[in-house]
Scaffold this active site. Sequence first.
Site, short mmCIF file in Angstrom:
data_model
loop_
_atom_site.label_atom_id
_atom_site.label_comp_id
_atom_site.label_asym_id
_atom_site.label_seq_id
_atom_site.Cartn_x
_atom_site.Cartn_y
_atom_site.Cartn_z
N TYR A 84 0.82 -1.20 0.00
CA TYR A 84 0.00 0.00 0.00
C TYR A 84 0.86 1.26 0.00
O TYR A 84 2.08 1.19 0.20
CB TYR A 84 -0.97 -0.01 1.20
N LEU B 145 10.86 1.14 7.35
CA LEU B 145 10.31 1.60 6.09
C LEU B 145 11.09 2.85 5.66
O LEU B 145 11.39 3.71 6.49
CB LEU B 145 8.83 1.96 6.24
N LYS C 27 6.43 -2.05 1.96
CA LYS C 27 5.24 -1.47 2.60
C LYS C 27 4.05 -2.41 2.42
O LYS C 27 3.16 -2.16 1.59
CB LYS C 27 4.96 -0.07 2.03
N GLU D 154 11.51 2.23 14.50
CA GLU D 154 10.66 3.33 14.01
C GLU D 154 9.37 3.34 14.82
O GLU D 154 9.16 2.50 15.70
CB GLU D 154 10.36 3.16 12.51
N ARG E 47 8.37 4.10 -4.55
CA ARG E 47 8.45 3.10 -3.47
C ARG E 47 7.44 1.98 -3.71
O ARG E 47 7.71 0.82 -3.44
CB ARG E 47 8.20 3.76 -2.11
N ARG F 299 -8.65 -20.54 -1.85
CA ARG F 299 -7.54 -20.22 -0.93
C ARG F 299 -6.40 -21.19 -1.18
O ARG F 299 -6.62 -22.41 -1.16
CB ARG F 299 -8.02 -20.31 0.51
N1 PDD Z 1 2.69 4.99 7.37
N2 PDD Z 1 7.33 3.72 9.04
C1 PDD Z 1 6.18 3.03 9.02
C2 PDD Z 1 6.14 1.71 9.73
C3 PDD Z 1 5.05 3.54 8.35
O1 PDD Z 1 3.91 2.82 8.33
C4 PDD Z 1 5.13 4.80 7.72
C5 PDD Z 1 3.97 5.39 6.98
C6 PDD Z 1 6.35 5.50 7.78
C7 PDD Z 1 6.53 6.83 7.12
O2 PDD Z 1 6.58 6.72 5.71
P1 PDD Z 1 6.11 7.94 4.79
O3 PDD Z 1 6.90 9.12 5.20
O4 PDD Z 1 6.46 7.48 3.42
O5 PDD Z 1 4.62 8.12 5.02
C8 PDD Z 1 7.43 4.92 8.44
C9 PDD Z 1 1.53 5.45 6.66
C10 PDD Z 1 1.35 6.93 6.72
C11 PDD Z 1 0.31 4.67 7.17
O6 PDD Z 1 0.46 3.48 7.37
O7 PDD Z 1 -0.77 5.25 7.31
#
Ligand code: PDD
Length: 285
Positions: free
Chosen positions: A33, A205, A149, A181, A52, A101
């Site tokens: 996503y 990420l 992601k 993170e 990405r 499945r």
């Molecule tokens: N999340 N680390 C993780 C685990 C994340 O899920 C996200 C983003 C980030 C930051 O990435 P970016 O700057 O590209 O948004 C870091 C999104 C916003 C979400 O899951 O809603």
Amino acid sequence: MSRTVYVNGTYLPEEEAKVSVFDRGFLFADGVYEVTSVLDGKLIDFHGHAQRLQRSLGELGMTSPVTMDELLDIHRELVTRNDLSEGMIYLQITRGAPADRDFVFPGPDTPPTLVLFTQAKGLIDSPAAEKGISVISIDDIRWGRRDIKTVQLLYPSMGKMMAKEAGADDAWMVAEGFVTEGTSNNAYIVKDGKIVTRHLGNEILHGITRAAVLKFASEAQMEVEERPFTIEEAKQADEAFVTSASTFVTAVVAIDGVSLGDGTPGPVARRLRDIYIEASRKAAI
Ligand code: PDD
């Protein structure tokens, strides 16, 4: 009011949007996503998110059912159809819905599923931006490819619940003694004016906001060090903050109940937030 959402080539009211019960996103969390923010009806860093996305798909042996130019058109069409001025666009691609499945990946006759929808939200003015957020530390027990992601968000979701139960806003995850993170954001500390954030690797990420913020910080002659840091070091920092597409730069004012500085957003976080919002607005498409 009902949103217009996009599912596999069609724009339709959210009540009518459907995905198969055999979809591998639903059964196996077999999907990726992106979340792209929208300011003034324009997309922030679309190309970074598209890049990405392609990397995530490639790492999992998946392909996008549409080109990145078509994806840009779909984002814009959703902004228009939903009259979205400020908020986010959520995009998900899964390995599709085979006839049954099966752990084994389906063949090329199963097309990927592509879903996008808008989320209206005030991103610039929010209580979190104004007051900062508090975080707790939790073990990072996610899988080893956090650079992809994927939609496997159960543990980050549990982390947010652990934070809520502890009276905090979010959680920072810790693996082998070092902060990886936040549950849905990248983590930073500031000590003696120097910004410290974990280096890139499979453990985190590769945030699109992170890349932009580090670039802006360097351009503003701020010192940046990309290395691991511990929760103990973070508790002794002058400031801390997180970055993501939905929070931009948001100050962290307490870690495990320990206040940082005077317990309000610090000057480095505030400055970076302002720089990020101004520059992103200018570059939005
Ligand atoms: N999340 N680390 C993780 C685990 C994340 O899920 C996200 C983003 C980030 C930051 O990435 P970016 O700057 O590209 O948004 C870091 C999104 C916003 C979400 O899951 O809603």
